[in-house]
Write an enzyme that holds these catalytic residues in place. Structure first.
Site, PDB file in Angstrom:
ATOM      1  N   ASP A 149       0.830  -1.202   0.000  1.00 21.99           N
ATOM      2  CA  ASP A 149       0.000   0.000   0.000  1.00 21.99           C
ATOM      3  C   ASP A 149       0.868   1.257   0.000  1.00 21.99           C
ATOM      4  OD1 ASP A 149       0.964  -0.289   2.602  1.00 21.99           O
ATOM      5  OD2 ASP A 149      -0.991  -0.694   3.475  1.00 21.99           O
ATOM      6  N   ASN A 154      -7.830  -0.993  13.579  1.00 26.15           N
ATOM      7  CA  ASN A 154      -9.236  -1.099  13.176  1.00 26.15           C
ATOM      8  C   ASN A 154      -9.511  -2.368  12.379  1.00 26.15           C
ATOM      9  OD1 ASN A 154      -7.977  -0.553  10.787  1.00 26.15           O
ATOM     10  ND2 ASN A 154      -9.162   1.284  10.279  1.00 26.15           N
ATOM     11  N   HIS A 205      -7.685  -3.462   9.823  1.00 28.09           N
ATOM     12  CA  HIS A 205      -7.275  -3.469   8.415  1.00 28.09           C
ATOM     13  C   HIS A 205      -6.100  -4.409   8.189  1.00 28.09           C
ATOM     14  CE1 HIS A 205      -4.574   0.382   9.033  1.00 28.09           C
ATOM     15  NE2 HIS A 205      -3.854  -0.688   9.218  1.00 28.09           N
ATOM     16  N   GLU A 228      -9.519  -0.980   4.650  1.00 24.04           N
ATOM     17  CA  GLU A 228     -10.193  -0.443   5.819  1.00 24.04           C
ATOM     18  C   GLU A 228     -11.532  -1.150   6.048  1.00 24.04           C
ATOM     19  OE1 GLU A 228      -8.082   1.180   7.474  1.00 24.04           O
ATOM     20  OE2 GLU A 228      -8.329   3.321   7.144  1.00 24.04           O
TER      21      GLU A 228
END
Ligand code: PGA
Length: 251
Positions: free
Chosen positions: A75, A144, A146, A151
């Site tokens: 990413d 979270n 991910h 996400e």
């Protein structure tokens, strides 16, 4: 406790961060020894630093040759070039690739700054497919849930794309960004499906701050609410390496 299985995904629980790093480095090293032309993706963040150091030690000791492997970035922020101090690609280059003596031509960078990001994302997938896809994906677990920058809301079928980061991820990223620099709120990431297509997936998790999210990832029904929970759909090729603190809520 080692090798304990708490769900369909095997979970290797090790004592601490150092043991997690050593175990993860050993999986990478064994995979490269079995296939020197391995195609792999490695995570950024603080979790993999110990693994990187262990791998660099193996390379320097002559125990590991990474010169024929191919690396794909997971990413990158939109609007951030690799030479930007906040770049994830630049971080991977500094923290791992350069100390390990890996040549720039061995690394495929996420084209997050292309004029046509949609076409560029498809091109990234095509480059990966041309090499037969990922043989190994090593992933960290976001606070979270991910994996890469998939996400919450990321679907099982998602592929490489640009998406908006959640406020929680922006907050997480800001710890690494130069003070006063506004954190990019969009990123390009390999998709869930891109990752789940890998031949082998290793999720590395450390610390009690990740314990609840690891439990949700492994025990909740797979859903886009916790992107890492999609790993439950490919348990046969996934391994979680967690230290005792991260595994403390697995029961
Ligand atoms: P961390 O990040 O290793 O810095 O906790 C993990 C992730 O977001 O993938």
């Amino acid at each position: 406790m080692e090798g304990q299985s708490v769900s369909d995904i095997p979970v290797q629980v090790v004592k601490d961060y150092e043991a997690m790093s050593a175990a993860a480095a050993e999986v990478v090293a064994e995979s490269v020894r079995a296939n020197p032309e391995l195609v792999l993706a490695l995570p950024t963040g603080s979790t993999p630093l110990g693994m990187f150091q262990a791998l660099v030690r193996k390379v320097k000791a002559g125990e590991l040759d990474l010169s024929r492997a191919t690396f794909f970035c997971l990413d990158e922020y939109v609007g951030v070039e690799p030479d930007d101090p906040n770049s994830l690609t630049g971080w991977l280059l500094r923290e791992f690739m350069e100390p390990a003596g890996i040549r720039p031509d061995q690394l495929h960078m996420v084209p997050s700054n292309a004029d046509d990001v949609h076409a560029a994302a498809q091109g990234y997938e095509a480059d990966l497919l041309a090499l037969g896809g990922l043989d190994l994906a090593v992933l960290g677990l976001g606070p979270n849930g991910h994996i890469a920058f998939n996400e919450p809301g990321s679907q099982r079928e998602s592929r490489t794309r640009v998406l908006a980061l959640t406020p929680e991820s922006v907050e997480q990223s800001s710890a690494y960004w130069a003070p006063g620099t506004p954190v990019s709120t969009t990123a390009m990431t390999m998709g869930i499906s891109t990752l789940l297509d890998a031949g082998r997936i290793v999720l590395i998790v450390s610390g009690d701050a990740k314990a609840e999210m690891l439990r949700r990832s492994l025990k909740d029904a797979p859903s886009a609410d916790v992107p890492a929970s999609w790993l439950q759909t490919v348990p046969e090729k996934t391994l979680v390496i967690a230290d005792e603190a991260a595994a403390s809520e697995l029961g």
